[in-house]
Design an enzyme around this catalytic site. Structure first.
Site, PDB file in Angstrom:
ATOM      1  N   HIS A  20     -44.804 -13.702 -44.823  1.00 56.96           N
ATOM      2  CA  HIS A  20     -43.633 -13.571 -43.968  1.00 56.96           C
ATOM      3  C   HIS A  20     -43.252 -14.899 -43.318  1.00 56.96           C
ATOM      4  O   HIS A  20     -44.095 -15.751 -43.024  1.00 56.96           O
ATOM      5  CB  HIS A  20     -43.891 -12.565 -42.849  1.00 56.96           C
ATOM      6  CG  HIS A  20     -43.661 -11.145 -43.243  1.00 56.96           C
ATOM      7  ND1 HIS A  20     -42.478 -10.705 -43.789  1.00 56.96           N
ATOM      8  CD2 HIS A  20     -44.477 -10.049 -43.150  1.00 56.96           C
ATOM      9  CE1 HIS A  20     -42.555  -9.392 -44.018  1.00 56.96           C
ATOM     10  NE2 HIS A  20     -43.754  -8.977 -43.650  1.00 56.96           N
ATOM     11  N   CYS A  52     -39.161 -16.690 -45.983  1.00 56.51           N
ATOM     12  CA  CYS A  52     -37.849 -16.884 -45.379  1.00 56.51           C
ATOM     13  C   CYS A  52     -37.947 -17.866 -44.214  1.00 56.51           C
ATOM     14  O   CYS A  52     -38.980 -17.957 -43.551  1.00 56.51           O
ATOM     15  CB  CYS A  52     -37.291 -15.563 -44.851  1.00 56.51           C
ATOM     16  SG  CYS A  52     -37.157 -14.264 -46.091  1.00 56.51           S
TER      17      CYS A  52
END
Length: 362
Positions: free
Chosen positions: A86, A139
């Site tokens: 993440h 991301c």
């Protein structure tokens, strides 16, 4: 010349933000490095969170792995890092009307966040003549390589097409943690229920102490300085949350506790809050990012066969070309393949001009 690699895969099992494909990404990348690019097994370090026998991808361990990689490097060496996990963004916590931005972070297994500045400060020490490639299937990691520009830009004249409903697959997850999810997972990891915007960094410092992000420690140092100068006026205290207020006030006179923070070098307030670093990586850094800053990297598939869409595209192309491809062509082909598969993410290439057409890895 020595080729060394760090491969990081974090699935966050049993959490609200659980992913399924990150460990598989590590396994596949490991195989490619050995079979296509001649990396030796002893020069590849894996950090994954699904096997206790492996080095766990905690914040401390990831930063240590980066430091060991860079400190052992010599001119002519090739350094490679792959991160699957993440990404998230920490909002400013100054409580002031300022023009600072969010801190972009990768999310270790223990949620001891690592900011892009933390990584850049380590990578800035890469020796001259030593190449460093970072592949991020996550991301909000476009800021990991300082002074590097996005080399390809917009490659689609219109938004990628939805070809077969892949954007709505039930087996597709985003590798981005929204703020609310980040806070919930941090509560679960730390056992603290009173975390909110305004005390996130204070909580990280409270929990991880000297092992916290250097950026977090710099933030705490500035808060401590403001407390020492304005304790009677309540400057900033009402804006950083009750936990932070109580915690910082209690620790203000604890010299042993404050020592790491007092010794931390801080150039300015802007350096502490967001977007600054102490130096530039120069011409050695190359970043391949799984998506643009306004997009999400996809984690795809069921548990056994899950993977990162970007990582899968890379290895599909490397297998077809037997590893003989430039950085630019790899990213362009990845974009086309992801578009064909119905994924709207557009990978990016961040580096100096001299690396755009250089061969991938070696």
């Amino acid at each position: 010349m020595v080729k060394k690699a760090i491969l990081i895969g974090i699935n966050y099992p049993g959490t609200e933000g659980e992913l399924l494909g990150c460990i598989n990404d590590v396994t596949r990348t490991h195989k490619s490095l050995v079979e296509l690019f001649g990396f030796l097994e002893e020069n590849i370090t894996e950090l994954i969170d699904t096997e206790k026998s492996k080095i766990q991808p905690t914040g401390k361990n990831i930063r240590q792995a980066f430091s060991d990689l860079v400190e052992s490097a010599k001119s002519g060496d090739f350094l490679f890092v792959h991160y699957s996990g993440h990404g998230t963004r920490l909002p400013p916590e100054t409580g002031e009307d300022d023009d600072t931005e969010f801190d972009e972070c990768i999310v270790p297994s223990d949620h001891n966040y690592i900011t892009d500045d933390d990584i850049r400060e380590i990578v800035d020490k890469v020796p001259k003549g030593c190449s460093f490639t970072f592949v991020s299937d996550s991301c909000h990691t476009g800021g990991l390589i300082d002074s590097a520009k996005e080399q390809i830009g917009e490659s689609f004249k219109k938004k990628p097409k939805k070809r077969d409903g892949t954007e709505n697959r039930t087996n597709t997850r985003n590798r981005f943690l929204p703020l609310e999810t980040s806070i919930n997972m941090l509560k679960q990891a730390t056992g603290k229920d009173d975390i909110e915007v305004g005390n996130i960094r204070a909580t990280l410092f409270d929990v991880f102490g000297d092992d916290a992000s250097p950026k977090v420690k710099k933030f705490i140092k500035v808060i401590l300085s403001n407390l020492q100068e304005s304790i009677g006026e309540g400057l900033m205290l009402g804006n950083i949350g009750k936990l932070a207020t109580d915690f910082l006030t209690e620790k203000l006179n604890d010299e042993d506790f404050l020592k790491p923070e007092i010794q931390t070098q801080v150039g300015s307030k802007k350096e502490v809050y967001a977007g600054a670093c102490n130096g530039e990586l120069g011409n050695n850094g190359i970043l391949l990012s799984g998506c643009q800053t306004d997009q999400f990297s996809a984690d795809v598939g069921s548990k056994v066969k899950a993977y990162g869409a970007f990582t899968n595209s890379i290895h599909t192309i490397l297998a077809e070309t037997k590893g003989k491809i430039s950085y630019k062509d790899l990213v362009l082909k990845s974009r086309k393949l992801l578009d064909k598969q119905g994924y709207p993410q557009r990978p990016g290439l961040y580096c100096s001009d001299c690396y755009v057409n250089a061969s991938f890895i070696c």
